[in-house]
Design a protein around this motif. Structure first.
Motif, mmCIF file in Angstrom:
data_model
loop_
_atom_site.group_PDB
_atom_site.id
_atom_site.type_symbol
_atom_site.label_atom_id
_atom_site.label_comp_id
_atom_site.label_asym_id
_atom_site.label_seq_id
_atom_site.Cartn_x
_atom_site.Cartn_y
_atom_site.Cartn_z
ATOM 1 N N ALA A 178 38.159 30.909 42.480
ATOM 2 C CA ALA A 178 36.953 31.732 42.381
ATOM 3 C C ALA A 178 37.213 33.143 42.891
ATOM 4 C CB ALA A 178 35.812 31.087 43.173
ATOM 5 N N ILE A 179 38.031 33.245 43.919
ATOM 6 C CA ILE A 179 38.345 34.559 44.512
ATOM 7 C C ILE A 179 39.435 35.282 43.733
ATOM 8 C CG2 ILE A 179 39.147 35.727 46.598
ATOM 9 C CD1 ILE A 179 36.329 34.386 46.762
ATOM 10 N N ASP A 184 38.187 37.916 41.141
ATOM 11 C CA ASP A 184 39.352 38.809 41.222
ATOM 12 C C ASP A 184 39.091 39.941 42.204
ATOM 13 O OD1 ASP A 184 41.849 39.852 40.717
ATOM 14 O OD2 ASP A 184 41.273 40.850 38.854
ATOM 15 N N ILE A 185 38.729 39.572 43.434
ATOM 16 C CA ILE A 185 38.324 40.589 44.404
ATOM 17 C C ILE A 185 39.528 41.426 44.830
ATOM 18 C CG2 ILE A 185 36.528 38.987 45.191
ATOM 19 C CD1 ILE A 185 38.013 38.944 47.892
ATOM 20 N N GLU A 186 39.227 42.641 45.221
ATOM 21 C CA GLU A 186 40.271 43.569 45.606
ATOM 22 C C GLU A 186 40.203 43.861 47.098
ATOM 23 O OE1 GLU A 186 36.562 45.080 44.568
ATOM 24 O OE2 GLU A 186 37.983 44.540 42.981
ATOM 25 N N ALA A 187 41.292 44.416 47.632
ATOM 26 C CA ALA A 187 41.335 44.805 49.038
ATOM 27 C C ALA A 187 40.221 45.805 49.330
ATOM 28 C CB ALA A 187 42.695 45.401 49.375
ATOM 29 N N ALA A 203 37.876 29.596 49.883
ATOM 30 C CA ALA A 203 37.533 30.910 49.333
ATOM 31 C C ALA A 203 37.651 31.987 50.407
ATOM 32 C CB ALA A 203 36.119 30.890 48.754
ATOM 33 N N ILE A 204 37.217 31.668 51.604
ATOM 34 C CA ILE A 204 37.337 32.617 52.716
ATOM 35 C C ILE A 204 38.806 32.895 53.020
ATOM 36 C CG2 ILE A 204 36.985 32.846 55.216
ATOM 37 C CD1 ILE A 204 34.254 31.399 54.733
ATOM 38 N N MET A 205 39.624 31.849 53.046
ATOM 39 C CA MET A 205 41.067 32.044 53.243
ATOM 40 C C MET A 205 41.639 32.971 52.174
ATOM 41 S SD MET A 205 42.299 28.119 53.983
ATOM 42 C CE MET A 205 41.501 27.090 55.213
ATOM 43 N N ARG A 210 43.472 38.392 50.210
ATOM 44 C CA ARG A 210 43.312 39.529 49.299
ATOM 45 C C ARG A 210 42.953 40.830 50.029
ATOM 46 N NH1 ARG A 210 42.366 39.210 43.556
ATOM 47 N NH2 ARG A 210 44.101 37.932 42.788
ATOM 48 N N GLY A 211 42.617 40.729 51.302
ATOM 49 C CA GLY A 211 42.317 41.934 52.070
ATOM 50 C C GLY A 211 40.873 42.379 52.005
ATOM 51 N N ALA A 212 39.950 41.444 51.805
ATOM 52 C CA ALA A 212 38.530 41.804 51.818
ATOM 53 C C ALA A 212 38.173 42.420 53.171
ATOM 54 C CB ALA A 212 37.676 40.576 51.549
ATOM 55 N N GLU A 213 37.360 43.464 53.136
ATOM 56 C CA GLU A 213 36.997 44.174 54.369
ATOM 57 C C GLU A 213 35.945 43.410 55.164
ATOM 58 O OE1 GLU A 213 34.729 48.323 55.639
ATOM 59 O OE2 GLU A 213 35.884 48.251 53.778
ATOM 60 N N ARG A 214 34.995 42.819 54.446
ATOM 61 C CA ARG A 214 33.919 42.090 55.115
ATOM 62 C C ARG A 214 33.694 40.780 54.377
ATOM 63 N NH1 ARG A 214 29.908 45.403 58.353
ATOM 64 N NH2 ARG A 214 29.594 43.858 59.994
#
Length: 364
Positions: A178-179, A184-187, A203-205, A210-214
């Motif tokens: 899903a991520i 396809d989330i970005e940093a 998904a959190i891992m 992926r470098g999500a900020e929040r």
């Protein structure tokens, strides 16, 4: 051939451990000696569906990991002795399969949930000579020996511990996919994840990788909130769904880029959709049977809502990639596992249902 299997004979019955005869492997099938199999909510959906949807005595299980014992003549990607993870099956010929979107196979139900092969035959027979359902998600992995569809079988590096690998076939694949694939989330992006079970925590891992900020996690259980924080959540939101949207906007100053629901709770879904900024995207993987009602104005702003099955993944490549991330320490999904012997499958189901165990895995 004989197998020890957990058989569900009625939608509200307990699983019964039985000795079953196992059919010969056909040209497009693989015989697997099972080492471990994850217990997933999907295995238990028959308990929530109307009785007429139950297909009869059935061996469930769709997160298997084991060793190849025999290979049909039309299967070339695995050999006897290979270590494998089992995932869903597909037809390979429909519009979705031809486009590489295997989880959305137009013939998914026939290949995964019909209780047997396409010709109606089943791979298991009980002591009374009666057929028992097989090929659940192409595998029916709640059996010590099973006949799996060739397309359900994915080879992995033999150095990996098979007792840990089964959840890669569905639950972990859905959360990580899903991520990585659907959203396809970005940093530097912002994300809210509703539900901190296997799907939500993996998904959190993945979002952390992926470098999500929040990364905002929603769950009502304190133990799962702690796990969400351990694996990368920067914030926790809980309480009444009517208050969640405001909390999300307050933490992000205007809404998140992405949202992922694993709860299937309509009120929570509305809260996180409204918690998106006006061009944000929400992916839904939680199974819900009621109506989901969204305000019209919420959608015409530019928000996107999409379903996600099996993480939009191609298992043949995605499962080995996740195993590599786990070996490198970037995807520690194995820390969520609690092992149960196959004879304790009912205890494993109860532990999953009451939330005391995140990912039960049955050991053969």
């Amino acid at each position: 051939m004989k197998a020890t299997a957990a058989v569900l004979r009625g939608p509200q019955d307990p699983f019964i451990i039985e000795e079953l005869d196992v059919d010969s492997t056909r040209d497009d099938e693989v015989l697997i000696r099972m080492v471990a199999a994850g217990v997933c909510h999907t295995d238990l959906l028959s308990r929530e569906m109307p009785p007429e949807f139950f297909v009869g005595p059935q061996v469930y299980g769709h997160e298997g990991a084991g060793v190849v014992e025999a290979v049909g003549s039309a299967v070339s990607h695995v050999a006897i002795g290979d270590h494998v993870v089992l995932s869903f099956n597909n037809c390979g010929d429909c519009v979705a399969c031809s486009a590489g979107r295997l989880p959305y196979c137009h013939n998914f139900a026939a290949h995964n949930m019909a209780g047997g092969r396409l010709d109606g035959s089943r791979a298991f027979t009980d002591a009374d000579g009666e057929a028992v359902g097989s090929h659940y998600f192409g595998q029916s992995s709640f059996a010590s020996l099973t006949v799996a569809a060739g397309d359900s079988v994915v080879k992995i590096d033999p150095s990996y511990d098979l007792r840990k690998m089964g959840p890669l076939g569905c639950g972990v694949q859905t959360g990580v996919g899903a991520i990585f694939n659907t959203l396809d989330i970005e940093a530097g992006s912002t994300l809210v994840v509703a539900g901190a079970g296997t799907l939500g925590l993996t998904a959190i891992m993945a979002a952390k990788h992926r470098g999500a900020e929040r990364i905002i996690a929603i769950d009502r259980h304190e133990s799962r909130q702690a796990l969400a924080t351990k694996y990368g959540a920067t914030d926790i939101v809980t309480g009444d769904p009517d208050e969640m949207t405001g909390a999300i906007h307050g933490l992000t100053g205007g809404g998140v880029d992405y949202a992922f629901d694993t709860t299937g709770n309509a009120a929570v879904v509305r809260a996180i959709v409204n918690g998106l900024h006006i061009t944000g995207t929400c992916a839904l993987a939680g199974v819900g049977f009621g109506e989901l009602v969204l305000d019209h104005i919420t959608m015409i702003s530019g928000r996107t809502i999409t379903g996600v099955m099996e993480g939009d993944a191609t298992p043949a490549t995605f499962i080995p990639m996740m195993a590599e991330l786990n070996a490198a320490g970037s995807l520690p999904f194995d820390e969520l596992i609690v092992e149960f012997p196959i004879a304790e499958i009912n205890e494993a189901e109860a532990a999953s249902a009451d939330g005391s165990v995140i990912k039960p895995v049955l050991i053969f």
